[in-house]
Enzyme design. Structure first.
Site, PDB file in Angstrom:
ATOM      1  N   HIS A 161       0.852  -1.186   0.000  1.00 50.54           N
ATOM      2  CA  HIS A 161       0.000   0.000   0.000  1.00 50.54           C
ATOM      3  C   HIS A 161       0.892   1.242   0.000  1.00 50.54           C
ATOM      4  O   HIS A 161       2.026   1.183   0.478  1.00 50.54           O
ATOM      5  CB  HIS A 161      -0.887   0.045   1.258  1.00 50.54           C
ATOM      6  CG  HIS A 161      -2.014  -0.936   1.254  1.00 50.54           C
ATOM      7  ND1 HIS A 161      -2.117  -1.945   2.171  1.00 50.54           N
ATOM      8  CD2 HIS A 161      -3.098  -1.043   0.450  1.00 50.54           C
ATOM      9  CE1 HIS A 161      -3.225  -2.639   1.936  1.00 50.54           C
ATOM     10  NE2 HIS A 161      -3.831  -2.122   0.898  1.00 50.54           N
ATOM     11  N   CYS A 248      -2.890   0.816   9.637  1.00 52.52           N
ATOM     12  CA  CYS A 248      -4.011  -0.045   9.171  1.00 52.52           C
ATOM     13  C   CYS A 248      -4.938  -0.468  10.290  1.00 52.52           C
ATOM     14  O   CYS A 248      -6.086  -0.834  10.035  1.00 52.52           O
ATOM     15  CB  CYS A 248      -3.509  -1.313   8.520  1.00 52.52           C
ATOM     16  SG  CYS A 248      -1.938  -1.220   7.760  1.00 52.52           S
TER      17      CYS A 248
HETATM   18  C1  CIR Z   1      -3.800  -7.501   3.586  1.00 56.42           C
HETATM   19  O1  CIR Z   1      -2.937  -8.012   2.841  1.00 56.42           O
HETATM   20  O2  CIR Z   1      -4.811  -6.967   3.152  1.00 56.42           O
HETATM   21  C2  CIR Z   1      -3.581  -7.580   5.082  1.00 56.42           C
HETATM   22  N1  CIR Z   1      -2.963  -8.799   5.416  1.00 56.42           N
HETATM   23  C3  CIR Z   1      -2.751  -6.421   5.543  1.00 56.42           C
HETATM   24  C4  CIR Z   1      -3.405  -5.099   5.270  1.00 56.42           C
HETATM   25  C5  CIR Z   1      -2.584  -3.985   5.737  1.00 56.42           C
HETATM   26  N2  CIR Z   1      -3.211  -2.735   5.490  1.00 56.42           N
HETATM   27  C6  CIR Z   1      -2.549  -1.645   5.165  1.00 56.42           C
HETATM   28  O3  CIR Z   1      -1.325  -1.681   4.934  1.00 56.42           O
HETATM   29  N3  CIR Z   1      -3.253  -0.540   5.027  1.00 56.42           N
END
Ligand code: CIR
Length: 253
Positions: A161, A248
């Site tokens: 991201h 997140c």
């Molecule tokens: C994903 O791959 O969607 C989750 N395991 C981690 C999301 C992390 N979110 C972020 O960096 N905003």
């Protein structure tokens, strides 16, 4: 200044969350303890924290930041690029609507995960990633413009991201890692370069003049403290194993 935060308790299935990291499976009990400490840190920054219940059907649902963008006046519910995460949006909707009268939505074929969106005053930088596409970014920019903000897309190729590699710390200060350091969009900011061995700390969060920094990245923590901010370290090892950063784990508004 932020007044509120929304978080969601990790579910047991989080040990099977999406990941590209090669760090092993999270320890669920330790993840819960780290999540509790994260909530304490938000409260110490003066936020009122809404804690939503765990959603066992959605392993990544504790990463609430990806399913909604909250601005001072409008909320936008996203449409995640990760198929396994799309259902999370319905579950965040009620909590968001309690606080916002104006709620917009992103729809297919648009994809957006708000971990790709960084707010700098009234402008929103939107990373084009494997999770956020051009169609989704265009819808997001239109919603933002309707409500008096601006938005622009950011090309990127190496990060999950956008905010995996960049964090705005207010007052023109920006933490940057890797490809973000040479990105022309961010040349005008006072960049605090995050060294490769501390890459995970590039995702740190400014909250009311405290900066939450993942625990174990002393160079970055020191560099942030030198800017005059209070630094609070939060242990994040179990979330790091499933590619989750500090930002997140909450929606702040
Ligand atoms: C994903 O791959 O969607 C989750 N395991 C981690 C999301 C992390 N979110 C972020 O960096 N905003």
């Amino acid at each position: 200044m932020f007044q509120n935060a929304i978080v969601r308790t990790p579910c047991q299935a989080m040990v099977n969350g999406l990941t590209e990291a090669d760090l092993g499976k999270p320890d669920f009990e330790l993840a819960l303890a780290q999540h509790a400490d994260y909530i304490d840190a938000l409260k110490a920054c003066g936020l009122k924290v809404t804690v939503l219940e765990a959603l066992e059907d959605y392993p990544d649902s504790c990463f609430v930041e990806d399913v909604a963008l909250l601005t001072p006046t409008v909320a936008v519910l996203t449409h995640p690029g990760a198929i396994s995460r799309r259902g999370e949006v319905d579950y965040i909707s009620a909590a968001v609507r309690k606080h916002y009268k104006q709620v917009e939505t992103i729809t297919a074929p648009g994809h957006v995960e708000a971990g790709d969106i960084m707010m700098v005053n009234k402008h929103f930088y939107i990373g084009l990633s494997a999770r956020t596409n051009q169609a989704g970014a265009a819808q997001m920019i239109e919603h933002l413009q309707t409500h008096g903000y601006t938005g622009s897309t950011v090309t990127m190729s190496e990060l999950l991201h956008l905010k995996t590699g960049i964090s705005y710390l207010e007052n023109n200060h920006m933490l940057t890692f890797g490809e973000m350091q040479s990105h022309s969009d961010f040349a005008r900011f006072n960049q605090i370069a995050v060294p490769a061995e501390e890459a995970y700390a590039a995702n740190s969060v400014w909250i009311n003049d405290t900066v939450l920094v993942p625990k174990g990245f002393p160079v970055t923590a020191d560099n942030i403290a030198r800017l005059g901010y209070e630094v609070r370290e939060v242990a994040m090892s179990e979330f790091q194993k499933i590619d989750g950063g500090l930002s997140c784990l909450s929606l702040r508004f």
